[in-house]
Design a protein around this motif. Structure first.
Motif, PDB file in Angstrom:
ATOM      1  N   GLY A 194      -0.185 -10.346  -2.530  1.00  0.00           N
ATOM      2  CA  GLY A 194      -0.146 -10.298  -1.073  1.00  0.00           C
ATOM      3  C   GLY A 194      -0.756 -11.530  -0.442  1.00  0.00           C
ATOM      4  N   LEU A 209       3.684  -9.165   1.304  1.00  0.00           N
ATOM      5  CA  LEU A 209       3.482  -8.994  -0.120  1.00  0.00           C
ATOM      6  C   LEU A 209       4.800  -9.090  -0.865  1.00  0.00           C
ATOM      7  N   TYR A 230      -6.516  -4.394  -2.919  1.00  0.00           N
ATOM      8  CA  TYR A 230      -6.368  -5.570  -3.752  1.00  0.00           C
ATOM      9  C   TYR A 230      -7.569  -5.770  -4.657  1.00  0.00           C
TER      10      TYR A 230
END
Length: 122
Positions: free
Chosen positions: A34, A49, A109
């Motif tokens: 991303g 992303l 993430y």
């Protein structure tokens, strides 16, 4: 996984820049990559992303139609092509990798690269 973002700079409004995010190792099909950005005094926000397994992409409304994410599997690199840049696109841009299919929030993430500054002059 270590990520290295590069390609930022100063550009006039309406111009283009291409950012790169190089991974230190071959990322498996489990990871999505991303892009995020953070302007001074603001929260880090999602830009878009790409899924490594399918190549599908998803973008924030603010950049849809102007920004494109694509990848080079052989180079373990993901790119963010930014066209029709606006002064409000000025921010530090970050790339990140997530061990999940469709991560749309920064909390999802696992790995982050250092930022690269993008400045768009009016």
């Amino acid at each position: 996984v270590q990520l290295q973002a590069s390609g930022g700079g100063l550009v006039q409004a309406g111009g283009s820049l291409r950012l790169s995010c190089a991974a230190s190792e071959r990322t498996s099909s489990r990871y999505a990559t991303g892009w995020f950005r953070q302007a001074p005094g603001k929260e880090r926000e999602f830009v878009g992303l790409i899924s490594w397994s399918t190549g599908n992409t998803y973008y924030a409304d603010s950049v849809k139609g102007r920004f494109t994410i694509f990848r080079d599997n052989a180079k373990n690199t993901v790119y963010l092509q930014m066209n029709s840049l606006k002064p409000e696109d000025t921010a530090v841009y970050y790339c990140a990798a997530a061990n999940r299919a469709w991560p749309v929030s920064k909390a999802q993430y696992d790995y982050w690269g250092q930022g690269t500054q993008v400045t768009v002059s009016s």
